[in-house]
Design a protein around this motif. Structure first.
Motif, short mmCIF file in Angstrom:
data_model
loop_
_atom_site.label_atom_id
_atom_site.label_comp_id
_atom_site.label_asym_id
_atom_site.label_seq_id
_atom_site.Cartn_x
_atom_site.Cartn_y
_atom_site.Cartn_z
N LYS A 142 -14.16 -0.98 -20.71
CA LYS A 142 -13.40 -0.19 -21.78
C LYS A 142 -11.92 -0.67 -21.44
CE LYS A 142 -16.72 3.22 -21.68
NZ LYS A 142 -16.88 4.80 -21.22
N ASP A 143 -11.24 -0.80 -22.61
CA ASP A 143 -9.62 -0.81 -22.31
C ASP A 143 -9.07 0.43 -22.72
OD1 ASP A 143 -9.23 -0.52 -25.05
OD2 ASP A 143 -8.93 -2.76 -25.21
N PRO A 144 -7.77 0.67 -22.24
CA PRO A 144 -7.22 2.00 -22.25
C PRO A 144 -7.32 2.42 -23.82
CG PRO A 144 -5.89 0.54 -20.86
CD PRO A 144 -6.92 -0.01 -21.38
N MET A 145 -7.12 1.79 -24.59
CA MET A 145 -7.19 2.20 -26.02
C MET A 145 -8.53 2.92 -26.43
SD MET A 145 -6.17 0.33 -29.66
CE MET A 145 -4.37 0.36 -29.40
N GLU A 146 -9.71 1.97 -26.10
CA GLU A 146 -11.17 2.65 -26.45
C GLU A 146 -11.08 3.86 -25.64
OE1 GLU A 146 -15.71 1.13 -26.33
OE2 GLU A 146 -14.07 -0.15 -25.27
N GLU A 147 -10.63 4.17 -24.43
CA GLU A 147 -10.85 5.28 -23.62
C GLU A 147 -9.90 6.36 -24.32
OE1 GLU A 147 -12.57 5.82 -20.74
OE2 GLU A 147 -12.70 4.05 -19.63
N ASP A 148 -8.78 5.96 -24.76
CA ASP A 148 -8.32 7.19 -25.70
C ASP A 148 -9.12 7.59 -26.84
OD1 ASP A 148 -6.21 7.19 -23.87
OD2 ASP A 148 -4.90 6.10 -24.87
N MET A 149 -9.42 6.76 -27.46
CA MET A 149 -10.45 7.09 -28.75
C MET A 149 -11.50 7.74 -28.60
SD MET A 149 -8.54 6.40 -31.67
CE MET A 149 -7.26 6.96 -30.73
N LEU A 150 -12.26 7.33 -27.43
CA LEU A 150 -13.55 8.11 -27.02
C LEU A 150 -13.20 9.72 -26.73
CD1 LEU A 150 -15.50 5.42 -25.13
CD2 LEU A 150 -16.18 6.38 -27.03
N ASP A 151 -11.93 9.93 -26.32
CA ASP A 151 -11.72 11.42 -26.29
C ASP A 151 -11.88 12.17 -27.53
OD1 ASP A 151 -11.13 11.06 -23.32
OD2 ASP A 151 -8.85 10.81 -24.09
N PHE A 152 -11.85 11.62 -28.81
CA PHE A 152 -11.82 12.02 -30.11
C PHE A 152 -13.45 12.15 -30.45
CE2 PHE A 152 -7.55 10.85 -29.48
CZ PHE A 152 -6.80 11.91 -29.87
N ALA A 153 -14.46 11.55 -29.73
CA ALA A 153 -15.82 11.11 -30.23
C ALA A 153 -16.42 12.50 -30.04
CB ALA A 153 -16.47 10.10 -29.37
N TYR A 154 -17.73 12.69 -30.97
CA TYR A 154 -18.64 13.73 -30.62
C TYR A 154 -19.67 13.52 -29.47
CZ TYR A 154 -22.19 17.18 -31.69
OH TYR A 154 -23.04 18.01 -31.74
N GLN A 155 -19.33 14.48 -28.56
CA GLN A 155 -19.95 14.39 -27.25
C GLN A 155 -20.21 13.18 -26.41
OE1 GLN A 155 -23.79 16.32 -28.22
NE2 GLN A 155 -22.92 18.27 -28.31
N PRO A 156 -18.75 12.48 -26.13
CA PRO A 156 -18.70 11.47 -25.39
C PRO A 156 -19.49 11.48 -23.97
CG PRO A 156 -16.68 12.57 -25.45
CD PRO A 156 -17.60 13.20 -26.24
N LYS B 149 -23.58 13.08 -34.67
CA LYS B 149 -22.58 12.87 -35.93
C LYS B 149 -21.44 12.32 -35.53
CE LYS B 149 -20.55 17.75 -35.20
NZ LYS B 149 -20.23 18.70 -35.55
N GLN B 150 -20.66 11.56 -36.42
CA GLN B 150 -19.26 10.99 -36.00
C GLN B 150 -18.16 11.99 -36.47
OE1 GLN B 150 -19.40 8.34 -34.40
NE2 GLN B 150 -21.28 7.13 -34.69
N ILE B 151 -17.26 11.68 -35.65
CA ILE B 151 -16.29 12.77 -36.18
C ILE B 151 -14.87 12.03 -35.98
CG2 ILE B 151 -17.06 15.09 -35.59
CD1 ILE B 151 -15.98 14.92 -32.71
#
Length: 107
Positions: free
Chosen positions: A64-78, A105-107
Protein backbone atom coordinates in the motif's frame (compact mmCIF):
# COMPACT_ATOMS: atom_id res chain seq x y z
CA UNK A 1 -6.75 -11.20 -18.27
CA UNK A 2 -7.21 -12.33 -14.68
CA UNK A 3 -10.04 -14.28 -13.13
CA UNK A 4 -11.07 -12.47 -9.95
CA UNK A 5 -13.57 -13.64 -7.36
CA UNK A 6 -15.59 -10.94 -5.64
CA UNK A 7 -17.50 -12.13 -2.58
CA UNK A 8 -20.38 -10.05 -1.28
CA UNK A 9 -20.77 -9.67 2.47
CA UNK A 10 -23.68 -12.16 2.34
CA UNK A 11 -21.41 -14.79 0.73
CA UNK A 12 -22.60 -14.47 -2.88
CA UNK A 13 -19.64 -15.04 -5.19
CA UNK A 14 -19.03 -13.39 -8.56
CA UNK A 15 -16.18 -14.82 -10.63
CA UNK A 16 -15.29 -12.57 -13.55
CA UNK A 17 -12.50 -12.11 -16.08
CA UNK A 18 -10.93 -8.67 -15.74
CA UNK A 19 -8.71 -7.38 -18.54
CA UNK A 20 -5.08 -6.60 -17.78
CA UNK A 21 -4.51 -2.90 -17.21
CA UNK A 22 -7.82 -2.21 -15.48
CA UNK A 23 -8.07 -2.01 -11.71
CA UNK A 24 -9.88 -4.51 -9.52
CA UNK A 25 -12.41 -1.70 -8.87
CA UNK A 26 -13.01 -1.19 -12.60
CA UNK A 27 -13.53 -4.94 -12.97
CA UNK A 28 -16.26 -4.81 -10.33
CA UNK A 29 -17.84 -1.70 -11.86
CA UNK A 30 -17.79 -3.07 -15.41
CA UNK A 31 -19.40 -6.34 -14.27
CA UNK A 32 -22.03 -4.73 -12.03
CA UNK A 33 -20.67 -6.37 -8.88
CA UNK A 34 -22.66 -5.09 -5.88
CA UNK A 35 -20.75 -3.90 -2.81
CA UNK A 36 -18.08 -1.77 -4.46
CA UNK A 37 -19.44 1.74 -4.86
CA UNK A 38 -16.31 3.56 -6.10
CA UNK A 39 -17.75 7.01 -5.47
CA UNK A 40 -14.55 8.85 -6.46
CA UNK A 41 -14.15 6.87 -9.68
CA UNK A 42 -10.77 5.46 -8.76
CA UNK A 43 -8.92 8.59 -7.67
CA UNK A 44 -8.04 7.17 -4.22
CA UNK A 45 -10.07 9.99 -2.68
CA UNK A 46 -12.57 7.88 -0.73
CA UNK A 47 -12.85 4.40 0.74
CA UNK A 48 -15.96 3.10 -1.04
CA UNK A 49 -14.07 0.42 -2.98
CA UNK A 50 -12.66 -1.15 0.19
CA UNK A 51 -12.31 -4.95 0.28
CA UNK A 52 -10.67 -7.63 2.38
CA UNK A 53 -8.11 -9.55 0.32
CA UNK A 54 -7.98 -13.30 0.94
CA UNK A 55 -5.19 -14.11 3.41
CA UNK A 56 -3.18 -16.13 0.89
CA UNK A 57 -3.08 -13.09 -1.43
CA UNK A 58 -1.95 -10.42 1.04
CA UNK A 59 1.77 -11.02 0.45
CA UNK A 60 1.37 -11.33 -3.32
CA UNK A 61 0.05 -7.80 -3.84
CA UNK A 62 2.12 -4.63 -4.20
CA UNK A 63 2.45 -2.76 -0.90
CA UNK A 64 0.00 0.00 0.00
CA UNK A 65 1.23 3.48 -0.72
CA UNK A 66 0.76 6.24 1.88
CA UNK A 67 -2.33 7.68 0.16
CA UNK A 68 -4.10 4.29 0.21
CA UNK A 69 -3.14 3.84 3.88
CA UNK A 70 -4.67 7.24 4.67
CA UNK A 71 -7.92 6.50 2.82
CA UNK A 72 -8.26 3.11 4.52
CA UNK A 73 -8.52 4.98 7.84
CA UNK A 74 -11.97 6.08 6.63
CA UNK A 75 -13.13 2.59 5.57
CA UNK A 76 -15.71 0.55 7.46
CA UNK A 77 -13.92 -1.81 9.86
CA UNK A 78 -10.53 -1.84 8.12
CA UNK A 79 -8.17 -4.74 8.77
CA UNK A 80 -4.48 -3.76 8.99
CA UNK A 81 -3.39 -6.74 6.88
CA UNK A 82 -6.25 -7.63 4.54
CA UNK A 83 -7.90 -4.28 3.74
CA UNK A 84 -7.18 -2.77 0.33
CA UNK A 85 -8.75 -0.20 -1.95
CA UNK A 86 -9.57 -1.93 -5.22
CA UNK A 87 -8.89 1.26 -7.19
CA UNK A 88 -5.24 0.86 -6.24
CA UNK A 89 -4.88 -2.73 -7.45
CA UNK A 90 -3.89 -2.80 -11.11
CA UNK A 91 -4.83 -6.07 -12.81
CA UNK A 92 -1.95 -8.11 -14.20
CA UNK A 93 -1.68 -11.78 -15.10
CA UNK A 94 -0.15 -12.26 -11.64
CA UNK A 95 -3.56 -11.45 -10.09
CA UNK A 96 -5.24 -14.42 -11.78
CA UNK A 97 -7.22 -16.17 -9.02
CA UNK A 98 -7.40 -13.16 -6.67
CA UNK A 99 -10.22 -13.38 -4.11
CA UNK A 100 -11.64 -10.29 -2.41
CA UNK A 101 -14.53 -9.96 0.04
CA UNK A 102 -16.62 -6.85 0.48
CA UNK A 103 -17.28 -5.39 3.91
CA UNK A 104 -20.78 -5.16 5.35
CA UNK A 105 -21.05 -1.60 4.02
CA UNK A 106 -19.00 1.10 2.35
CA UNK A 107 -18.57 4.52 3.96
Amino acid sequence: MAKITYIEHNGTEHVVDVPTGLTVMEGARDNNIPGIEADCGGACACSTCHVYVAEDWVGKLPPKDPMEEDMLDFAYQPDPEQSRLTCQLKVTDALDGLVVKMPEKQI
